[in-house]
Write a protein that holds these residues in place. Structure first.
Motif, short mmCIF file in Angstrom:
data_model
loop_
_atom_site.label_atom_id
_atom_site.label_comp_id
_atom_site.label_asym_id
_atom_site.label_seq_id
_atom_site.Cartn_x
_atom_site.Cartn_y
_atom_site.Cartn_z
N TYR A 60 -149.78 -11.12 -53.23
CA TYR A 60 -151.22 -11.08 -53.43
C TYR A 60 -151.82 -12.49 -53.38
N ALA A 63 -152.16 -13.61 -49.86
CA ALA A 63 -153.25 -12.94 -49.17
C ALA A 63 -154.61 -13.45 -49.66
N GLU A 94 -162.78 -7.76 -51.27
CA GLU A 94 -161.68 -7.68 -50.32
C GLU A 94 -160.36 -8.00 -51.01
N LYS A 95 -160.36 -8.99 -51.89
CA LYS A 95 -159.14 -9.34 -52.62
C LYS A 95 -158.74 -8.23 -53.59
N ILE A 98 -156.98 -5.51 -51.64
CA ILE A 98 -155.62 -5.91 -51.29
C ILE A 98 -154.72 -5.81 -52.51
N LYS A 99 -155.22 -6.25 -53.66
CA LYS A 99 -154.42 -6.21 -54.89
C LYS A 99 -154.06 -4.78 -55.26
N GLU A 101 -153.72 -2.24 -53.25
CA GLU A 101 -152.71 -1.75 -52.31
C GLU A 101 -151.33 -2.31 -52.64
N ILE A 102 -151.26 -3.62 -52.95
CA ILE A 102 -149.98 -4.24 -53.29
C ILE A 102 -149.43 -3.68 -54.60
#
Length: 489
Positions: A60, A63, A94-95, A98-99, A101-102
């Protein structure tokens, strides 16, 4: 624009501009972490949950870092160049996505691990293969984004080229160092002139052109840059944690018209980068982790193998751009001398020389904070307060501390500082009218200063400062001084 104007503009309007394009090191670091995860799975370590979560955090952070380093478009800033609130919110969302999903994938991995799902090992191995494939791409960096890539040395007037040094890093690993001549004719597009064979107009134009490009390149304004194009490839499993770095192209480019002005032949075409500790994912070895010394080795089919040494560095210690730019520079560690003038003492007629001299040493205690000791001479009136000083000079001894902050203006890094000091002054011909004994009187001294250090190369620093002096029984006096020092970092 001359140096004085550059410093002035930078001091009043410093723009934080950090564009740290990915050099591949963060991908290597993530890949090594994934290999470590695979080894732990094969070893049957029951404490994998924390490791999976730690790897997810690293993924993360990598990314999020890429998102933070995305260049702002013109429409994404206000009139002062600051990021718009909507743009900041968009990046934050956006972050967060992503977090999420991770985190979801990490929880799935933990659940599979707890359930004894053997397919999880295959999944991780498949991810390693994909990461190795993604790593192998053509990368291009230049000396404007990476100021440490190119150092401009002296211009060789007898050979008509600049002596330059290229230092190519991946993360904090020095891949290679190479001395490169940058030819005047390639840069300017004009033939050089000789003093004995040229008319005044031609010769003066040549001198002006050298000065112009020397300033452009030395202060890294982005007009003339060194580019390096390369590809990183993960080696076979038989070479654990080993990567090759193939240099495709090196060249100087004029970014004003985007033209190649000089191609450079690298001293070696392929280098080997070894990470430490090396992680062996071969099943036949029992999945042991093998330690090795971190090094960068160049390989060339014509010359064979040679090794360029570097110190062992933990995988997790990848530096930021700020750390690279300011490496060994944050601490103000100087030994030098300075000379200046005291314009006047209010209400006193000073007939002796108004020049001052000072020797000093500054030692950092933590980054951006330093202590200082200095001694020198300063002029005084012949008679002031209760004192008489027939020599008109006193020797001062001062002790103090201060704070400094290093700017980065187009690759040039002046160091601003403020400091305060107290001490005493004495003279063989100084005495107090109360005791009438020569040489037995001490004057209390105080001083506050503000100034800037101008680094000239890696060792010499030019220092300019403005000070206000308090001398016992005298009013305040101002002192402007300029000097030079040796950088002891």
């Amino acid at each position: 624009m001359n140096l004085k104007n550059m410093i002035f503009i930078g001091a009043i309007s410093l723009i934080a501009f950090n564009t740290f394009a990915s050099d591949g090191y963060m991908e290597i670091e993530a890949l090594e972490a994934k290999k470590s995860e695979l080894v732990s799975i094969r070893n049957g370590n029951p404490a994998q949950e924390n490791e999976i979560l730690a790897n997810a955090r690293k993924e993360y952070e990598a990314a999020a870092y890429k998102i933070d380093q995305e260049l702002l478009r013109i429409a994404e800033t206000d009139a002062n160049g600051n990021m718009l609130a909507d743009v900041r919110k968009r990046r934050a969302e956006e972050k967060l996505a992503i977090k999420a999903e991770i985190d979801k994938r990490a929880q799935s991995e933990i659940a599979s691990l707890k359930g004894g799902d053997s397919s999880y090992e295959k999944q991780v191995y498949s991810e390693i293969q994909q990461m190795e494939k993604d790593l192998k791409q053509v990368r291009l960096i230049d000396s404007f984004e990476y100021p440490q890539l190119l150092t401009l040395k002296a211009y060789a007037g007898d050979k008509y080229y600049w002596n330059t040094t290229a230092k190519f890093y991946i993360g904090n690993h020095l891949v290679f160092t190479q001395n490169i001549p940058l030819y005047y004719e390639k840069v300017s597009g004009k033939a050089p002139a000789q003093a004995s064979r040229s008319d005044d107009a031609t010769y003066n134009d040549y001198l002006d052109t050298v000065d112009y490009y020397d300033e452009r390149i030395r202060y890294n304004d982005g007009s003339i840059v060194l580019e390096v194009e390369y590809v990183i490839t993960a080696c076979d499993k038989d070479l654990p944690s080993t990567y090759t770095v193939k240099i495709n192209k090196m060249r100087f480019v004029n970014k004003v018209n985007n033209s190649v002005i000089q191609d450079v032949v690298p001293s070696a075409s392929v280098y080997t980068l070894k990470m430490t500790p090396a992680i062996d994912i071969r099943e036949k070895t029992g999945n042991k982790t093998v330690s090795s010394v971190s090094s960068v080795e160049p390989y060339n089919t014509n010359t064979g193998n040679k090794t360029v040494s570097s110190q062992p560095v933990p995988i997790s210690s990848a530096p930021t751009k700020a750390e690279l730019l300011n490496k060994k520079d944050d601490g103000r560690f100087l030994l030098g001398v300075s000379f200046g003038t005291l314009p006047y003492y209010p209400h006193y007629d000073v007939c002796n020389s108004m020049f001052t001299a000072n020797a000093f040493i500054t030692v950092p205690i933590i980054p951006n904070l330093f202590v200082q000791m200095d001694m020198g001479i300063i002029p005084t009136p012949f008679s002031f307060g209760e004192y008489v000083n027939d020599s008109g000079l006193i020797f001062d001894f001062m002790f103090g501390a201060g704070a400094n902050y290093r700017l980065n203006i187009l690759g040039y890094k002046p160091n601003l500082y403020v400091s305060g000091a107290i001490g005493f002054g004495l003279s063989d011909e100084l005495y107090s009218v109360k005791n009438l004994y020569y040489g037995e009187s001490l004057l209390f001294l105080g001083r506050v200063s503000a100034g800037v250090d101008f680094p000239i190369g890696n060792i010499i620093t030019i220092t300019s400062d403005y000070s206000l002096w308090f001398i016992e029984d005298l009013t305040l006096a101002s002192n402007y001084s300029v000097g030079f020092s040796i950088d002891l970092n």
